[in-house]
Design an enzyme around this catalytic site. Structure first.
Site, PDB file in Angstrom:
ATOM      1  N   HIS A  89       0.854  -1.196   0.000  1.00 32.58           N
ATOM      2  CA  HIS A  89       0.000   0.000   0.000  1.00 32.58           C
ATOM      3  C   HIS A  89       0.886   1.242   0.000  1.00 32.58           C
ATOM      4  CE1 HIS A  89      -2.743   3.126   1.341  1.00 32.58           C
ATOM      5  NE2 HIS A  89      -3.695   2.368   0.825  1.00 32.58           N
ATOM      6  N   GLU A 104      -4.046   1.995  -7.165  1.00 36.34           N
ATOM      7  CA  GLU A 104      -4.400   3.021  -6.200  1.00 36.34           C
ATOM      8  C   GLU A 104      -3.464   4.214  -6.370  1.00 36.34           C
ATOM      9  OE1 GLU A 104      -6.705   0.979  -2.802  1.00 36.34           O
ATOM     10  OE2 GLU A 104      -4.649   1.369  -2.184  1.00 36.34           O
TER      11      GLU A 104
HETATM   12  P1  PGA Z   1      -9.738   5.862   0.715  1.00 35.43           P
HETATM   13  O1  PGA Z   1      -8.519   4.822   0.893  1.00 35.43           O
HETATM   14  O2  PGA Z   1     -10.865   5.096   0.068  1.00 35.43           O
HETATM   15  O3  PGA Z   1     -10.056   6.300   2.088  1.00 35.43           O
HETATM   16  O4  PGA Z   1      -9.225   6.977  -0.175  1.00 35.43           O
HETATM   17  C1  PGA Z   1      -8.235   3.946  -0.151  1.00 35.43           C
HETATM   18  C2  PGA Z   1      -7.036   3.108   0.119  1.00 35.43           C
HETATM   19  O5  PGA Z   1      -6.087   3.554   0.766  1.00 35.43           O
HETATM   20  O6  PGA Z   1      -7.016   1.951  -0.323  1.00 35.43           O
END
Ligand code: PGA
Length: 256
Positions: A97, A167
């Site tokens: 992540h 992401e």
């Molecule tokens: P968020 O987080 O939906 O709060 O923007 C997404 C993530 O970090 O996967």
């Protein structure tokens, strides 16, 4: 194999007490999931066992871990290993992540070691990739993301099941701007070219009920990976319901 499943998952990041985690899991445990919906929940390490117990091993909702070390055991103070999170009930492992890449020295090399550790112990890796705003502004979004995917999957047989999540760093969190469907389509297409067409690619980053439909309608996207909008069980269920509904007819369709 063509992947027909729609993955709807959330990481709770560093939120929730055991009582809150248990209450959330109980709501999910009482749900009938629409065919094709594959729900997953990634609690903090402290709550994996509690959530897994409520959701029962082999149940419809996959339980995951937000991270684990690449070594099986040893003198790594503060870390947890893949065998430990598996023992607690995790069947999926989130890896790479952007918050871990930015704050905890999660390099591409470590991401790859963790992918191999997950696979060694039979956990499904969920590899997160994404470019920063600066990389996108420099025209390097596709190169950055495809390099991350290539590095993560080094030495992994092409037929091994791995989930990916696109992401973009600039889309995540309270200051994030969600990516447009066009941006997502272009990057996810590039990811699939590197990862192979059978590997599901999810989108994450400021997903909400406002943008989920357009993202799910992209044929390249196999699901959503959600933070804040799914931190209460009602939010999770609303997104899962939306994912289970057929896309509205385009203008000019049979009902217009
Ligand atoms: P968020 O987080 O939906 O709060 O923007 C997404 C993530 O970090 O996967």
């Amino acid at each position: 194999m063509t992947e027909q499943t729609t993955w709807i998952g959330t990481s709770w990041k560093m939120t929730k007490t055991l009582a809150e985690a248990r209450a959330y899991a109980r709501v999910l445990a009482g749900c009938d999931w629409a065919p094709g919906i594959r729900p997953f929940v990634i609690p903090p390490a402290t709550a994996i066992a509690t959530v897994a117990e409520v959701l029962s091993p082999g149940g419809a909702v996959l339980v995951g871990a937000q991270d684990a070390h690449w070594e099986d055991e040893g003198a790594w103070t503060g870390e947890v290993s893949v065998p430990q999170v598996k023992d607690a009930g995790a069947r999926l492992l989130e890896i790479g992540h952007s918050e871990r890449r930015a704050h905890f020295a999660e390099t591409d090399e470590r991401v790859n070691l963790k992918v191999h550790a997950a696979l060694r112990h039979g956990l499904l890796p969920l590899v997160c990739v994404g470019e920063t705003a600066q990389q996108r502004a420099a025209g390097a979004a596709l190169d950055t993301v495809t390099a991350q995917v290539r590095a993560a999957l080094a030495g992994v047989p092409a037929t091994t099941r791995v989930l990916l999540a696109y992401e973009p760093v600039w889309a995540i969190g309270e200051h994030g701007t969600p990516a447009t469907p066009e941006q997502v389509r272009d990057v996810v297409t590039a990811i699939a070219r590197v990862a192979g067409p059978a590997r599901p690619v999810l989108y994450g980053g400021s997903v909400s009920l406002d943008n989920a439909r357009d993202l799910l309608d992209l044929p390249q996207v196999s699901g959503l990976f959600v933070g804040r909008a799914a931190w209460d069980a009602g939010g999770f269920l609303a997104l899962a319901d939306l994912a289970a509904q057929p896309a509205p007819q385009a203008p000019g369709g049979p009902y217009s």
